[in-house]
Design an enzyme around this catalytic site. Structure first.
Site, PDB file in Angstrom:
ATOM      1  N   GLY A 122      -8.280 -16.476 -15.561  1.00 30.48           N
ATOM      2  CA  GLY A 122      -7.695 -17.463 -14.298  1.00 30.48           C
ATOM      3  C   GLY A 122      -6.220 -17.307 -13.737  1.00 30.48           C
ATOM      4  O   GLY A 122      -5.984 -15.909 -13.750  1.00 30.48           O
ATOM      5  N   ASN A 123      -6.030 -17.572 -13.393  1.00 26.41           N
ATOM      6  CA  ASN A 123      -4.426 -17.442 -12.719  1.00 26.41           C
ATOM      7  C   ASN A 123      -4.305 -19.180 -12.667  1.00 26.41           C
ATOM      8  O   ASN A 123      -4.282 -19.803 -12.593  1.00 26.41           O
ATOM      9  CB  ASN A 123      -4.451 -16.422 -11.145  1.00 26.41           C
ATOM     10  CG  ASN A 123      -5.054 -17.942  -9.948  1.00 26.41           C
ATOM     11  OD1 ASN A 123      -4.673 -18.726  -9.459  1.00 26.41           O
ATOM     12  ND2 ASN A 123      -6.380 -17.188  -9.508  1.00 26.41           N
ATOM     13  N   ARG A 124      -2.239 -18.863 -12.842  1.00 28.12           N
ATOM     14  CA  ARG A 124      -1.528 -20.366 -12.511  1.00 28.12           C
ATOM     15  C   ARG A 124      -1.632 -21.012 -10.944  1.00 28.12           C
ATOM     16  O   ARG A 124      -0.683 -21.990 -11.078  1.00 28.12           O
ATOM     17  CB  ARG A 124       0.224 -19.877 -12.930  1.00 28.12           C
ATOM     18  CG  ARG A 124      -0.177 -19.227 -14.681  1.00 28.12           C
ATOM     19  CD  ARG A 124       1.199 -18.429 -14.757  1.00 28.12           C
ATOM     20  NE  ARG A 124       2.390 -19.456 -14.337  1.00 28.12           N
ATOM     21  CZ  ARG A 124       3.633 -19.135 -13.532  1.00 28.12           C
ATOM     22  NH1 ARG A 124       3.766 -17.725 -13.927  1.00 28.12           N
ATOM     23  NH2 ARG A 124       3.962 -19.467 -13.791  1.00 28.12           N
ATOM     24  N   SER A 125      -2.405 -20.917 -10.156  1.00 33.94           N
ATOM     25  CA  SER A 125      -2.198 -21.417  -9.217  1.00 33.94           C
ATOM     26  C   SER A 125      -2.219 -22.576  -9.341  1.00 33.94           C
ATOM     27  O   SER A 125      -4.014 -22.702  -9.236  1.00 33.94           O
ATOM     28  CB  SER A 125      -3.221 -20.618  -7.547  1.00 33.94           C
ATOM     29  OG  SER A 125      -3.053 -21.551  -6.503  1.00 33.94           O
TER      30      SER A 125
END
Ligand code: CTP
Length: 403
Positions: free
Chosen positions: A212-215
């Site tokens: 995933g990512n940190r958004s």
């Protein structure tokens, strides 16, 4: 020009409700900011509020008599007159008790009758100790109010009365006044339909793990809220939001880049503007394990094979109908401003977007932060505007560029 000035050009009649919490002393700053922005302010204070802050202070600041008693001014039907006349109601601080009363629609005091008699937007700034803010009763009451379209500003996290710190500190007065004035904005996006993606996609590796990512989705949600407040019909395609969902907006939840792509392409023809604020995975695992990947079976090093995902933004831009506007985002770690613009310009051209919002991200900037600092480029790569500040103000500047 500050954020508080300049949002509403017309002189508004604003009721500032003050309830009985220690943050009532900061409500003086809220009333003052609204008066300085050129508006007519009438304060309705509860008995409890007047234990924390004096009537003469409030009258001097608001330049009007302070109202408390349900049985005063009966001949002029004051219990409903103030609410009926109001263009905007701001309650700061809103205590846990007052939030419960609002959720229940109680009309036992002047503030209760004023709110019930008003058709104006209601903005509340909660202030209480963390335990009270996190209590399920308060959570449910706040959720009820949000569903009804009440705008909740804060609370912030920080020092509370006494020795504790945590969530529950009332937001700063200027921030509350600015958010309140935004609630009565001109409907310059009425008749427009905007499709916005927000959040971050997650690509499964196995039934329990993902890439995933940190958004957090905060900037996309702020865009949805701002567009809605300016009269647009808004659809939000939400991938793993870490912030509260906006009210008054149609929401479709997605998990992976493929799901996001399917939703966006299906919904796009029904909207005149598309904003891709989501952080979409550029790569996903080529295969997803049926069962949990086990250490013993893998050994000391796990090599993942990733494949490119389709570029949804570029597809939407290529498939756009006549007059449809497409806005992309670019998250870059480049520190130099001119090099950042050049990267953005190349990306805007490559993706064929009408506008590209370029922001700098890093270990501590951008993702998850309540503020943002962006540069908006047109298709040719020229800077249309820059914006910095809380994500709602930044959202408004982006929408200005679009309007
Ligand atoms: N985007 C998309 N589909 C993807 C990846 C990104 O639609 N598979 C969109 C994002 O929503 C954003 C824009 O493309 O609006 C820019 O994403 P970004 O990751 O900054 O650009 P990339 O083209 O992926 O370039 P790079 O990661 O190499 O900088």
């Amino acid at each position: 020009m500050t954020a508080v000035e300049g949002v509403a050009a017309r002189r508004l009649t604003i009721v500032v409700g003050i309830t009985g919490g220690i943050a009532a002393y900061k409500a003086v700053g809220v009333a003052r900011a609204l008066v300085l922005a050129g508006h007519e302010v009438h304060i309705v204070a509860t008995e409890g509020a007047l234990r924390f802050v004096g009537r003469p202070t409030l009258e001097a600041i608001s330049r009007n008599p302070v109202h408390t008693d349900l049985y005063e001014g009966v001949a002029e039907v004051r219990h409903v007159a103030l609410g009926q006349r109001a263009d905007l109601i701001v309650i700061a601080p809103a205590t846990a008790h007052s939030i419960a009363s609002l959720a229940a629609g109680l009309a036992g005091d002047l503030l209760g009758t004023t709110v019930l008699a008003a058709r104006a937007p209601l903005v509340i700034a909660p202030a209480m100790h963390t335990e009270m803010w996190e209590n399920p009763a308060t959570r449910a009451n706040v959720a009820t109010l949000r569903e009804r379209g009440v705008i909740v500003v804060g609370p912030a996290t920080g020092a509370l009365t006494g020795s504790d710190t945590g969530a529950g500190r009332m937001s700063e007065p200027d921030e509350i006044a600015a958010a309140a004035l935004r609630a009565v904005r001109p409907q310059d996006l009425a008749g427009r339909s905007i499709l916005i993606s927000a959040g971050g996609t997650r690509e499964p590796l196995d039934p329990v793990r993902f890439l995933g990512n940190r958004s957090s989705g905060r900037q996309g949600v702020a865009l949805a809220e701002a567009a809605r407040a300016r009269g647009a019909r808004v659809t939000l395609v939400a991938a793993h939001l870490e912030v509260a969902e906006p009210a008054g907006v149609a929401i479709e939840h997605v998990g992976t880049a493929a799901e996001l792509r399917e939703s966006m392409r299906r919904l796009a023809p029904d909207h005149d503007t598309i904003v891709m604020a989501a952080a979409v995975a550029d790569f996903r695992p080529r295969t997803i394990a049926e069962g949990k990947i086990k250490k013993e079976a893998v050994g000391d090093v796990l090599t993942l094979e990733l494949e490119r995902t389709p570029d949804v933004l570029a597809e939407l831009a290529a498939e756009r109908r006549d007059h449809q506007r497409v806005v992309g985002f670019a998250a870059e770690t480049e520190p130099d401003a001119e090099a950042l613009r050049a990267l953005g310009a190349a990306k805007a051209a490559r993706k064929g977007v009408d506008l590209l919002v370029v922001n700098r991200v890093g270990w501590s900037e951008g993702f998850g932060s309540p503020t943002n600092d962006v540069m908006v480029l047109d298709r040719a790569g020229s800077v249309v505007c820059t914006a910095a500040g809380d994500k709602l103000s930044v959202a408004d500047r982006i929408l200005d560029a679009l309007a």
